[in-house]
Design a protein around this motif. Structure first.
Motif, mmCIF file in Angstrom:
data_model
loop_
_atom_site.group_PDB
_atom_site.id
_atom_site.type_symbol
_atom_site.label_atom_id
_atom_site.label_comp_id
_atom_site.label_asym_id
_atom_site.label_seq_id
_atom_site.Cartn_x
_atom_site.Cartn_y
_atom_site.Cartn_z
ATOM 1 N N ARG A 32 88.432 12.723 77.193
ATOM 2 C CA ARG A 32 89.817 13.204 77.269
ATOM 3 C C ARG A 32 90.257 13.546 78.687
ATOM 4 O O ARG A 32 91.368 14.011 78.899
ATOM 5 C CB ARG A 32 89.976 14.432 76.368
ATOM 6 N N LEU A 33 89.401 13.312 79.668
ATOM 7 C CA LEU A 33 89.750 13.621 81.048
ATOM 8 C C LEU A 33 90.841 12.693 81.553
ATOM 9 O O LEU A 33 90.920 11.535 81.139
ATOM 10 C CB LEU A 33 88.512 13.498 81.948
ATOM 11 N N PRO A 34 91.688 13.175 82.471
ATOM 12 C CA PRO A 34 92.787 12.331 82.964
ATOM 13 C C PRO A 34 92.360 11.115 83.786
ATOM 14 O O PRO A 34 92.977 10.068 83.713
ATOM 15 C CB PRO A 34 93.630 13.277 83.829
ATOM 16 N N HIS A 35 91.276 11.251 84.582
ATOM 17 C CA HIS A 35 90.891 10.161 85.477
ATOM 18 C C HIS A 35 89.627 9.426 85.057
ATOM 19 O O HIS A 35 89.259 8.425 85.665
ATOM 20 C CB HIS A 35 90.697 10.700 86.903
ATOM 21 N N ARG A 60 86.705 4.650 85.622
ATOM 22 C CA ARG A 60 88.016 5.201 85.979
ATOM 23 C C ARG A 60 89.032 4.767 84.934
ATOM 24 O O ARG A 60 88.968 3.653 84.425
ATOM 25 C CB ARG A 60 88.465 4.667 87.327
ATOM 26 N N ARG A 61 89.975 5.630 84.649
ATOM 27 C CA ARG A 61 91.059 5.244 83.733
ATOM 28 C C ARG A 61 91.915 4.158 84.363
ATOM 29 O O ARG A 61 92.379 3.265 83.679
ATOM 30 C CB ARG A 61 91.921 6.462 83.405
ATOM 31 N N GLU A 107 87.832 12.559 92.706
ATOM 32 C CA GLU A 107 88.523 13.227 91.594
ATOM 33 C C GLU A 107 87.743 13.085 90.288
ATOM 34 O O GLU A 107 87.620 14.035 89.509
ATOM 35 C CB GLU A 107 89.940 12.664 91.426
ATOM 36 N N GLU A 108 87.172 11.919 90.061
ATOM 37 C CA GLU A 108 86.399 11.686 88.847
ATOM 38 C C GLU A 108 85.148 12.569 88.808
ATOM 39 O O GLU A 108 84.817 13.158 87.772
ATOM 40 C CB GLU A 108 86.012 10.210 88.730
ATOM 41 N N GLU A 111 86.143 16.153 88.031
ATOM 42 C CA GLU A 111 86.422 16.328 86.601
ATOM 43 C C GLU A 111 85.129 16.401 85.788
ATOM 44 O O GLU A 111 85.003 17.232 84.883
ATOM 45 C CB GLU A 111 87.289 15.179 86.080
#
Length: 159
Positions: A32-35, A60-61, A107-108, A111
């Motif tokens: 559920r993480l954004p990135h 990565r998303r 960033e990943e 998170e």
């Protein structure tokens, strides 16, 4: 060396089934993480044998699915290790342990650390994982050879 739960904290106080359920919740939170997305999580010990960890391949998303990192969530204690990876289903190796933020993955990695911290899981670095074990200890694994390291005790697989 026996493959027994080595902690009495949290899910580890409830045995293997409780640990498995807990690690599934951790992986769901990562998903559920954004990135970061979970491309694949291997709970079945690679189809045979025994893995002391759940292997999670994250991507990565906003990026190609083939590029990712492997996260090993230990089944024996609240530990994890992050590995530089180039493809899905690479077995963990001490030489690939990622220390700190990887270039292009800042960033990943942040998170992932946040989720692990929130769940009380320590992300171990190569300095800790490379520490030697007592030479009298034997680790049933095909991922490493004597002399065994801390890595071999927490992240091993035997077919």
């Amino acid at each position: 060396m026996k493959d027994e739960v080595a902690s009495t904290a949290g899910a580890w106080s409830g045995g293997a089934a409780a640990v498995e359920g807990f690690l599934r919740r951790v992986v769901a939170d990562i998903g559920r993480l954004p990135h970061v997305g979970v491309h694949h999580a291997e709970y079945r010990h690679y189809g045979s044998g025994y893995a002391s960890y759940v292997d999670v391949f994250v991507t990565r998303r906003a990026g190609p699915d083939i590029e990712g990192l492997s996260l090993a969530l230990c089944r024996l204690a609240p530990f994890a290790a992050l590995f530089r990876s180039s493809s899905l289903h690479e077995m963990p190796q001490l030489s690939r342990v990622a220390d700190g933020d990887l270039p292009g993955w800042k960033e990943e990695c942040r998170e992932l650390r946040h989720i692990l911290d929130r769940h009380g899981i320590a992300l171990l670095d190569s300095r800790v994982l490379a520490l030697p074990l007592d030479p009298l200890l034997r680790v049933e694994t095909i991922l490493g050879d004597p002399p065994y390291r801390v890595f071999d005790a927490w992240f091993h697989w035997i077919d």
